[in-house]
Design an enzyme around this catalytic site. Structure first.
Site, mmCIF file in Angstrom:
data_model
loop_
_atom_site.group_PDB
_atom_site.id
_atom_site.type_symbol
_atom_site.label_atom_id
_atom_site.label_comp_id
_atom_site.label_asym_id
_atom_site.label_seq_id
_atom_site.Cartn_x
_atom_site.Cartn_y
_atom_site.Cartn_z
ATOM 1 N N ARG A 3 47.935 -11.352 76.861
ATOM 2 C CA ARG A 3 46.924 -11.751 77.823
ATOM 3 C C ARG A 3 47.597 -12.026 79.171
ATOM 4 N NH1 ARG A 3 41.607 -13.257 77.405
ATOM 5 N NH2 ARG A 3 40.922 -14.297 79.305
ATOM 6 N N ASP B 117 62.199 -24.712 65.195
ATOM 7 C CA ASP B 117 61.754 -25.839 64.368
ATOM 8 C C ASP B 117 60.634 -25.476 63.405
ATOM 9 O OD1 ASP B 117 60.307 -25.503 66.828
ATOM 10 O OD2 ASP B 117 59.308 -27.428 66.500
ATOM 11 N N HIS C 166 50.358 -22.918 60.881
ATOM 12 C CA HIS C 166 50.330 -24.349 60.554
ATOM 13 C C HIS C 166 49.671 -24.635 59.199
ATOM 14 C CE1 HIS C 166 51.279 -26.164 64.777
ATOM 15 N NE2 HIS C 166 51.874 -25.000 64.592
ATOM 16 N N GLU D 44 59.887 -27.156 69.410
ATOM 17 C CA GLU D 44 58.731 -26.632 70.155
ATOM 18 C C GLU D 44 57.474 -27.412 69.805
ATOM 19 O OE1 GLU D 44 55.269 -24.872 71.381
ATOM 20 O OE2 GLU D 44 55.738 -24.827 69.246
ATOM 21 N N GLU D 45 57.386 -27.848 68.541
ATOM 22 C CA GLU D 45 56.187 -28.568 68.100
ATOM 23 C C GLU D 45 56.191 -30.019 68.569
ATOM 24 O OE1 GLU D 45 53.849 -26.934 66.584
ATOM 25 O OE2 GLU D 45 54.799 -25.215 65.618
HETATM 26 NI NI NI Z 1 54.603 -22.012 66.985
#
Ligand code: NI
Length: 437
Positions: free
Chosen positions: A216, A105, A407, A171-172
């Site tokens: 991480r 997306d 973004h 996903e958002e």
């Molecule tokens: Ni993303």
């Protein structure tokens, strides 16, 4: 085999693509596949970039992905969690079952990059016409995974085990009133039909220079939760505050008192916590004390107990501070189901980091700070051990700290990240399937 001339002409043909990552003990079969697939992955990425689609509306993207996977001869399923696509590749040898996920997306952002394939797309979002842009780089994730699927299919005869490719929508987050994303893919049973023993994913990231990968172990990306608090008072004339109950003063004290949740009540020597108010809405006129004030905001945590404690504390602060002012608070903390913490399984991370070092070189694999952003990959990694890593996107010569971030309307992907992502994921997967430690 990598004839210098071919590399040179390929590099010229692809524009500003940096030289591929090199490492002494990278697999030759990956090198061959990465070279062969690079022009395709680049073309897919540019096509997707020019034609971005919002969450749960990824119909063109999903059709492109499904056609590619079918052409590879894979068993493809479509329409999962609205537009999700999955495919299973069965290797020629016995081995583990794993899953690899990409998100498809884009975001309601109007692109400001002057690229020949810049997005001019628009869509309706919350009743407004908005620009649409792959401002988070999910175009890269989708095209890399299409490349990974093609490369692994080419190696099928020698490939141990089975691989589930997950192309996920939203996903958002889905549009208001809809369900979607990773949790919905799982709810529709993708891990019921194919239970992997590990799941892998990657994200391109502006805060890392192109050519590097970041990782991480353990908690890596925050749980993200929203809250909504309504402070209810009683409307009165601004000249006669004693005639009503002032929700503005109560709301101001809720905001102030809430700062102590992080600074006084959470053990921030363990893991960080963020509580931020994003909007305060109340009142209409200078001399009217309104009936109510609405406060909304976000909570970021890295530990489930801390997350639950912040929920309880914020609700407590809102209700009791409001009560101290004679007002009442209706505190929805959280107000929707948020993303959980993205946790990288430590044992899996150790193995995968060794693979990343083999793929791109030890000095290009960087341990990174906790990311306060959230990822719905977290849901898969709650089901089975997961490893989610980051691929540097910021071009050489630009400071990744100040480069336009994911973004942003100026988020810019150095396209060498496609090659780095492809090689990295292939190495991680093939090493895992072969049991290389
Ligand atoms: Ni993303």
């Amino acid at each position: 085999m990598r004839p210098a001339l071919l590399v040179l002409s390929l590099t010229l043909a692809l524009g500003a693509v940096a030289s591929p990552a090199r490492a002494g003990d990278a697999r030759p079969e990956i090198d061959a596949q990465a070279h062969a697939l690079q022009p395709k992955v680049l073309a897919w990425r540019r096509d997707l970039h020019e034609h971005p689609e919002l969450g749960n509306r990824e119909t063109r993207t999903a059709a492109l992905v499904a056609a590619h996977l079918r052409a590879l001869g894979l068993k493809v399923e479509t329409g999962i969690a609205t537009t999700g696509v999955t495919a299973v590749l069965k290797g020629g040898r016995p081995g583990p079952r794993i899953a690899i996920r990409a998100d498809m997306d884009a975001l309601p952002v109007t692109e400001r990059n002057a690229l020949p394939f810049a997005s001019k797309a628009t869509a309706t979002f919350r009743g407004e016409t908005v620009g649409v842009m792959h401002a988070c780089g999910h175009d890269a994730h989708t095209s890399i995974l299409m490349g990974v699927a093609e490369a692994l299919t080419a190696m099928k005869a020698d490939l141990p085990g089975e691989i589930l490719f997950i192309f996920q929508p939203a996903e958002e987050g889905p549009p208001d009133g809809e369900r979607g994303g990773a949790s919905e893919m799982l709810a529709e049973g993708i891990f019921r039909d194919f239970k992997p023993e590990a799941v892998f994913g990657l994200h391109v990231f502006s805060t890392l220079p192109a050519g590097t990968v970041g990782y991480r172990s353990g908690p890596a990306m925050a749980a993200s939760d929203r809250f909504n608090i309504v402070i209810k008072g009683r409307q009165t004339h601004g000249s006669r505050p004693w005639g009503g109950v002032d929700p503005i003063v109560a709301a101001a004290e809720v905001v102030t008192s809430a700062q102590a949740i992080v600074s006084r009540r959470q053990n921030i020597s363990k893991l960080p916590v963020v509580v931020s108010f994003g909007a305060i809405k109340g009142g209409i006129r200078y001399n009217i004390i309104p009936d109510q004030v609405e406060l909304i905001g976000t909570i970021r945590t890295f530990d489930e107990d801390m997350r639950q404690a912040v929920f309880a504390d914020l609700k407590n602060v809102a209700e009791h501070v409001a009560a101290a002012h004679g007002a009442t608070a209706v505190a929805q903390v959280p107000d929707t189901v948020g993303n959980p913490v993205t946790v990288n399984d430590p044992a899996l991370t150790t193995r995968a980091v060794a693979s990343l070092e083999r793929a791109v070189g030890r000095d290009r694999v960087l341990p990174i700070d906790l990311t306060m952003g959230a990822e719905d990959f977290a849901y898969y990694a709650k089901e089975v051990p997961g490893f989610f890593f980051f691929v540097g996107a910021t071009p050489k010569g630009q400071n990744p700290v100040t480069a336009p971030s994911n973004h942003s309307p100026e988020f810019f992907l150095d396209e060498s990240a496609l090659d780095v992502g492809l090689r990295s994921m292939l190495q991680v997967v093939l090493d895992y399937q072969d049991g290389v430690r």
